[in-house]
Design a protein around this motif. Structure first.
Motif, PDB file in Angstrom:
ATOM      1  N   LYS A   1      -6.493  19.448   3.365  1.00 57.07           N
ATOM      2  CA  LYS A   1      -7.548  19.254   4.359  1.00 57.07           C
ATOM      3  C   LYS A   1      -8.921  19.513   3.751  1.00 57.07           C
TER       4      LYS A   1
ATOM      5  N   SER B   1       3.817  23.597   2.947  1.00 54.63           N
ATOM      6  CA  SER B   1       3.387  24.957   3.226  1.00 54.63           C
ATOM      7  C   SER B   1       1.978  24.933   3.818  1.00 54.63           C
ATOM      8  N   ALA B   2       1.641  26.003   4.502  1.00 54.05           N
ATOM      9  CA  ALA B   2       0.339  26.088   5.168  1.00 54.05           C
ATOM     10  C   ALA B   2      -0.791  26.079   4.134  1.00 54.05           C
ATOM     11  N   ARG B   3      -0.562  26.713   3.008  1.00 52.37           N
ATOM     12  CA  ARG B   3      -1.596  26.768   1.957  1.00 52.37           C
ATOM     13  C   ARG B   3      -1.867  25.375   1.405  1.00 52.37           C
ATOM     14  N   ARG B   4      -0.784  24.612   1.174  1.00 50.95           N
ATOM     15  CA  ARG B   4      -0.948  23.251   0.649  1.00 50.95           C
ATOM     16  C   ARG B   4      -1.666  22.364   1.672  1.00 50.95           C
ATOM     17  N   LYS B   5      -1.293  22.499   2.949  1.00 52.72           N
ATOM     18  CA  LYS B   5      -1.974  21.751   4.003  1.00 52.72           C
ATOM     19  C   LYS B   5      -3.464  22.078   4.011  1.00 52.72           C
ATOM     20  N   HIS B   6      -3.777  23.367   3.901  1.00 52.73           N
ATOM     21  CA  HIS B   6      -5.178  23.802   3.913  1.00 52.73           C
ATOM     22  C   HIS B   6      -5.941  23.211   2.728  1.00 52.73           C
ATOM     23  N   ASN B   7      -5.306  23.213   1.555  1.00 51.22           N
ATOM     24  CA  ASN B   7      -5.953  22.642   0.361  1.00 51.22           C
ATOM     25  C   ASN B   7      -6.193  21.143   0.538  1.00 51.22           C
TER      26      ASN B   7
END
Length: 173
Positions: free
Chosen positions: A15, A7-13
């Motif tokens: 990064k 998910s985009a949120r997990r990717k953001h976390n």
């Protein structure tokens, strides 16, 4: 994991975590380099203890001037060696460009070759495979039908118009 995407949120976390770790590593490396620099400078340049008499002070200044001159000579010789190496590299690069310019690639023409001729050209005398596909086919005699024979013998179409009119009636009905 099968074909599931993150998910985009997990990717953001992830990064964000990677960036914080990288920033910590950079700051640690910066402090380590600063400590190494300080240690090097303290080893090469001990703190100056100024003498009280004029003669001792002149002697110390002469020693410092000699050290500066030695450092300048080393710097000059290093720069001279560097200039020689860079000139050599430049000359070699010029030679490479000259060699590339002398040998022009010819424009190749399209040549129609059969697969058999191409294999002969590539493999030379080792080539034994024959690519002629018709060579292995069985010969069959063509039987001439009587009707075809009559049609061939008919000759001019204007002579047999009455015969042809019967055939036309067959197709019309």
């Amino acid at each position: 994991m099968s074909d599931q995407r993150m998910s985009a949120r997990r990717k953001h976390n992830i990064k964000g975590c990677m960036l914080t770790v990288a920033m910590d590593m950079l700051s640690e490396e910066g402090t380590r380099k600063a400590e190494e620099r300080e240690n090097f400078l303290t080893g090469k340049c001990p703190p100056i203890q100024l003498p009280h008499s004029r003669d001792e002070l002149l002697k110390m200044v002469k020693e410092l001037v000699e050290q500066v001159n030695a450092g300048e000579e080393e710097k000059y010789s290093t720069e001279f060696k560097l200039a020689l190496v860079s000139l050599e590299v430049r000359d070699l690069n010029i030679k490479i460009v000259d060699l590339r310019g002398k040998f022009k690639k010819p424009k190749l023409k399209k040549v129609r070759m059969s697969a058999d001729a191409m294999l002969k050209a590539l493999l030379g005398s080792k080539h034994t495979v024959n690519m002629d596909l018709r060579a292995g086919l069985k010969q069959v005699k063509k039987e001439v039908k009587e009707e075809d024979q009559k049609l061939r013998e008919a000759g001019d179409w204007r002579k047999n118009i009455e015969d042809k009119s019967d055939r036309k009636k067959m197709f019309d009905s």
